[in-house]
Design a protein around this motif. Structure first.
Motif, PDB file in Angstrom:
ATOM      1  N   LEU A  75       0.831  -1.209   0.000  1.00 47.80           N
ATOM      2  CA  LEU A  75       0.000   0.000   0.000  1.00 47.80           C
ATOM      3  C   LEU A  75       0.865   1.259   0.000  1.00 47.80           C
ATOM      4  N   ASN A  76       1.987   1.202   0.708  1.00 50.51           N
ATOM      5  CA  ASN A  76       2.885   2.346   0.803  1.00 50.51           C
ATOM      6  C   ASN A  76       3.325   2.810  -0.576  1.00 50.51           C
ATOM      7  N   TYR A  77       3.717   1.867  -1.415  1.00 50.02           N
ATOM      8  CA  TYR A  77       4.192   2.240  -2.753  1.00 50.02           C
ATOM      9  C   TYR A  77       3.065   2.400  -3.760  1.00 50.02           C
ATOM     10  N   LEU A  78       1.999   1.632  -3.605  1.00 45.92           N
ATOM     11  CA  LEU A  78       0.865   1.773  -4.515  1.00 45.92           C
ATOM     12  C   LEU A  78       0.246   3.164  -4.386  1.00 45.92           C
ATOM     13  N   ASP A  79       0.050   3.617  -3.154  1.00 49.46           N
ATOM     14  CA  ASP A  79      -0.585   4.915  -2.932  1.00 49.46           C
ATOM     15  C   ASP A  79       0.257   6.068  -3.471  1.00 49.46           C
ATOM     16  N   ARG A  80       1.593   5.925  -3.386  1.00 48.42           N
ATOM     17  CA  ARG A  80       2.441   7.019  -3.862  1.00 48.42           C
ATOM     18  C   ARG A  80       2.640   6.980  -5.376  1.00 48.42           C
ATOM     19  N   MET A  81       2.602   5.764  -5.976  1.00 44.73           N
ATOM     20  CA  MET A  81       2.955   5.616  -7.387  1.00 44.73           C
ATOM     21  C   MET A  81       1.780   5.811  -8.343  1.00 44.73           C
ATOM     22  N   MET A  82       0.558   5.526  -7.881  1.00 43.84           N
ATOM     23  CA  MET A  82      -0.536   5.455  -8.848  1.00 43.84           C
ATOM     24  C   MET A  82      -0.868   6.810  -9.479  1.00 43.84           C
ATOM     25  N   ILE A  83      -0.484   7.906  -8.846  1.00 42.55           N
ATOM     26  CA  ILE A  83      -0.769   9.208  -9.452  1.00 42.55           C
ATOM     27  C   ILE A  83      -0.053   9.362 -10.797  1.00 42.55           C
ATOM     28  N   THR A  84       1.115   8.716 -10.932  1.00 42.73           N
ATOM     29  CA  THR A  84       1.869   8.837 -12.183  1.00 42.73           C
ATOM     30  C   THR A  84       1.169   8.150 -13.344  1.00 42.73           C
ATOM     31  N   THR A  85       0.258   7.214 -13.041  1.00 43.63           N
ATOM     32  CA  THR A  85      -0.465   6.497 -14.100  1.00 43.63           C
ATOM     33  C   THR A  85      -1.790   7.178 -14.451  1.00 43.63           C
ATOM     34  N   MET A  86      -2.116   8.274 -13.758  1.00 48.57           N
ATOM     35  CA  MET A  86      -3.394   8.959 -13.970  1.00 48.57           C
ATOM     36  C   MET A  86      -3.224  10.313 -14.651  1.00 48.57           C
ATOM     37  N   ARG A  87      -2.070  10.550 -15.216  1.00 46.58           N
ATOM     38  CA  ARG A  87      -1.738  11.870 -15.739  1.00 46.58           C
ATOM     39  C   ARG A  87      -2.847  12.450 -16.612  1.00 46.58           C
ATOM     40  N   SER A  88      -3.281  11.721 -17.632  1.00 50.48           N
ATOM     41  CA  SER A  88      -4.271  12.238 -18.577  1.00 50.48           C
ATOM     42  C   SER A  88      -5.586  12.564 -17.888  1.00 50.48           C
ATOM     43  N   SER A  89      -6.030  11.669 -16.994  1.00 53.15           N
ATOM     44  CA  SER A  89      -7.310  11.871 -16.307  1.00 53.15           C
ATOM     45  C   SER A  89      -7.275  13.100 -15.406  1.00 53.15           C
ATOM     46  N   ILE A  90      -6.162  13.277 -14.694  1.00 50.84           N
ATOM     47  CA  ILE A  90      -6.054  14.407 -13.772  1.00 50.84           C
ATOM     48  C   ILE A  90      -5.945  15.723 -14.534  1.00 50.84           C
ATOM     49  N   GLY A 102       4.869  17.159 -12.929  1.00 53.63           N
ATOM     50  CA  GLY A 102       6.109  16.578 -12.430  1.00 53.63           C
ATOM     51  C   GLY A 102       6.400  16.997 -11.002  1.00 53.63           C
ATOM     52  N   LEU A 103       6.005  18.241 -10.661  1.00 55.65           N
ATOM     53  CA  LEU A 103       6.237  18.753  -9.320  1.00 55.65           C
ATOM     54  C   LEU A 103       5.466  17.944  -8.271  1.00 55.65           C
ATOM     55  N   LEU A 104       4.337  17.369  -8.662  1.00 57.38           N
ATOM     56  CA  LEU A 104       3.556  16.553  -7.729  1.00 57.38           C
ATOM     57  C   LEU A 104       4.376  15.370  -7.213  1.00 57.38           C
ATOM     58  N   THR A 105       5.183  14.800  -8.091  1.00 57.36           N
ATOM     59  CA  THR A 105       6.051  13.695  -7.681  1.00 57.36           C
ATOM     60  C   THR A 105       7.314  14.211  -7.003  1.00 57.36           C
ATOM     61  N   SER A 106       7.881  15.289  -7.525  1.00 57.34           N
ATOM     62  CA  SER A 106       9.116  15.830  -6.961  1.00 57.34           C
ATOM     63  C   SER A 106       8.923  16.299  -5.522  1.00 57.34           C
ATOM     64  N   VAL A 107       7.823  16.988  -5.255  1.00 57.04           N
ATOM     65  CA  VAL A 107       7.568  17.477  -3.897  1.00 57.04           C
ATOM     66  C   VAL A 107       7.456  16.311  -2.929  1.00 57.04           C
ATOM     67  N   PHE A 108       6.763  15.265  -3.354  1.00 59.41           N
ATOM     68  CA  PHE A 108       6.666  14.075  -2.504  1.00 59.41           C
ATOM     69  C   PHE A 108       8.062  13.538  -2.202  1.00 59.41           C
ATOM     70  N   LEU A 109       8.877  13.381  -3.240  1.00 55.21           N
ATOM     71  CA  LEU A 109      10.198  12.789  -3.080  1.00 55.21           C
ATOM     72  C   LEU A 109      11.084  13.643  -2.189  1.00 55.21           C
ATOM     73  N   TRP A 110      11.069  14.956  -2.382  1.00 55.72           N
ATOM     74  CA  TRP A 110      11.904  15.840  -1.578  1.00 55.72           C
ATOM     75  C   TRP A 110      11.517  15.784  -0.104  1.00 55.72           C
ATOM     76  N   ILE A 111      10.234  15.927   0.161  1.00 56.25           N
ATOM     77  CA  ILE A 111       9.780  15.936   1.556  1.00 56.25           C
ATOM     78  C   ILE A 111       9.969  14.570   2.200  1.00 56.25           C
ATOM     79  N   TYR A 112       9.685  13.519   1.446  1.00 46.45           N
ATOM     80  CA  TYR A 112       9.900  12.151   1.933  1.00 46.45           C
ATOM     81  C   TYR A 112      11.362  11.953   2.326  1.00 46.45           C
TER      82      TYR A 112
END
Length: 410
Positions: free
Chosen positions: A23-38, A50-60
């Motif tokens: 769940l830890n990785y599924l919850d963080r990764m699935m946003i990258t597969t929804m790009r078109s829908s979002i 891209g910043l949506l993923t970068s901000v997560f990575l930096w703060i994490y």
């Protein structure tokens, strides 16, 4: 509860944490597969997405050392349950986002809450597996993480068939419910069962600044930090650019490239991390340096796989080469926490792993950027992969340097 005194509980704990890791990785990764829908609903630039993923990575990354400290200072199981509950709640809240700023805030909060999980989980696993099962147990848990990574496509599928809101909604609820269940099942190892050495390392003596001083004054820890950072860079370079390489090198469709770079790849990674843990435990009965030596050997086996895969014009040879890399590269993942347990003060085990996480995130991000910069300079991905192969040789040499020269089997 009597269940916590039974011999099978250490393995039940690993099974329970495998689900959390997934769940830890599924919850963080699935946003990258929804790009078109979002983007169709919330207009934003490619840079913003891209910043949506970068901000997560930096703060994490920046939160990880302090998150690890929490698991050393306080009850590990409570840190795990709290982390799961909060990030699952944040996942659900993401489903309520209606603009870019709300999405960005949700990703930042997820970075903080998810950072608390991995250091605490791996430390709790080695608490319950102090002997010849620690690498196997760690490998199985990391396998759950890999499964979560590989299932990220589910988010895109749900976004297409229902909505991207629904994907975050359903997985957020699943996580919250599971966290409540774990309140009754997940416990720290009873003090009476902990070895005398561990008993002396009372949590009340843990201080974050003392932890940092102890860790950074330790040559072996600094070497492991160097290795883990480089290994993270290799993973980001290969994993992040592999779909593009398949697509461009062999003129594949995006879907075909995705299959070649995920299905075979993640299957090999899953098998590799489990076998890497089991082999290290088996070998460690004869050689106490097995958990250091096996990852070093894994890197050296992976090198020719990557080099051959990046040179050939035959797709089946490329697949075999990268599958070989995917199979042996994870040996380090299954054994890093057991290595850490061996070389540092056990009071700072989760803090130490949190620092490794921080380093991996920062250097991994640099690795992705460097690969992109090389691409902009008209340097093809074959060269990028060859740089990754050279980096793995450096990792192997650094690991071999950690093996004591005097009587290495004891």
């Amino acid at each position: 509860m009597m269940i916590h005194k039974k011999s099978f509980y250490p393995w039940l704990l690993v099974a329970m944490l495998c689900v959390v890791g997934c769940l830890n990785y599924l919850d963080r990764m699935m946003i990258t597969t929804m790009r078109s829908s979002i983007i169709a609903e919330i207009p934003m630039s490619e840079a913003q997405f891209g910043l949506l993923t970068s901000v997560f990575l930096w703060i994490y990354g920046f939160a990880s050392p302090f998150a690890g400290y929490l698991a050393d200072k306080f009850n590990r199981s409570k840190v795990i349950i709290g982390s799961l509950f909060i990030w699952s709640l944040v996942t659900w809240l993401t489903s309520q986002a209606s603009n870019f700023e709300e999405l960005l805030l949700a990703r930042a909060l997820m970075g903080i809450s998810e950072a608390c999980y991995i250091p605490a989980a791996l430390a709790l696993i080695v608490d319950y597996h102090p002997g010849n099962t620690k690498s196997t147990a760690t490998g199985l848990h990391i396998g759950g993480v890999y499964i979560g990574q590989s299932l990220g496509f589910i988010g895109g599928w749900i976004a297409e068939t229902h909505s991207w809101h629904y994907a975050f909604h359903i997985f957020g609820i699943i996580g919250v419910v599971y966290a409540i269940i774990l309140i009754f099942l997940l416990k720290d190892k009873p003090v009476t069962l902990v070895s005398a050495g561990e008993n002396n390392a009372a949590k009340s003596t843990v201080n974050i600044w003392d932890a940092f001083k102890s860790l950074f004054k330790n040559y072996a820890f600094n070497m492991v930090l160097f290795i883990w950072g480089l290994a993270g860079a290799v993973s980001w370079m290969v994993n992040g650019w592999l779909p593009t390489y398949y697509k461009e090198k062999f003129n594949l469709t995006q879907t075909e490239a995705g299959v070649y770079s995920t299905v075979y790849f993640f299957t090999a990674m899953l098998l590799g991390v489990i076998l890497g843990g089991a082999l290290a435990d088996l070998w460690s009965k004869r050689n106490k340096n097995a958990r250091i030596l096996l990852p070093a050997i894994g890197f050296l086996i992976a090198v020719p796989g990557v080099v051959i895969a990046s040179y050939t014009d035959l797709i089946w040879v490329t697949v075999i080469g990268f599958v070989l890399y995917a199979f042996t590269r994870p040996f380090i993942d299954a054994n890093m926490m057991p290595i850490l347990e061996r070389i540092i003060d056990k009071r700072y085990l989760a803090t130490g792993y949190g620092i490794l996480n921080f380093c991996s995130c920062i250097i991994g991000g640099i690795g992705i950027y460097a690969a992109g910069a090389l691409r902009d300079a008209q340097i093809d991905l074959s060269t990028v992969f060859q740089v990754a192969a050279l980096t793995m040789i450096v990792c192997a040499v650094a690991l071999f340097s950690l093996v004591p020269r005097n009587n290495p089997k004891v």
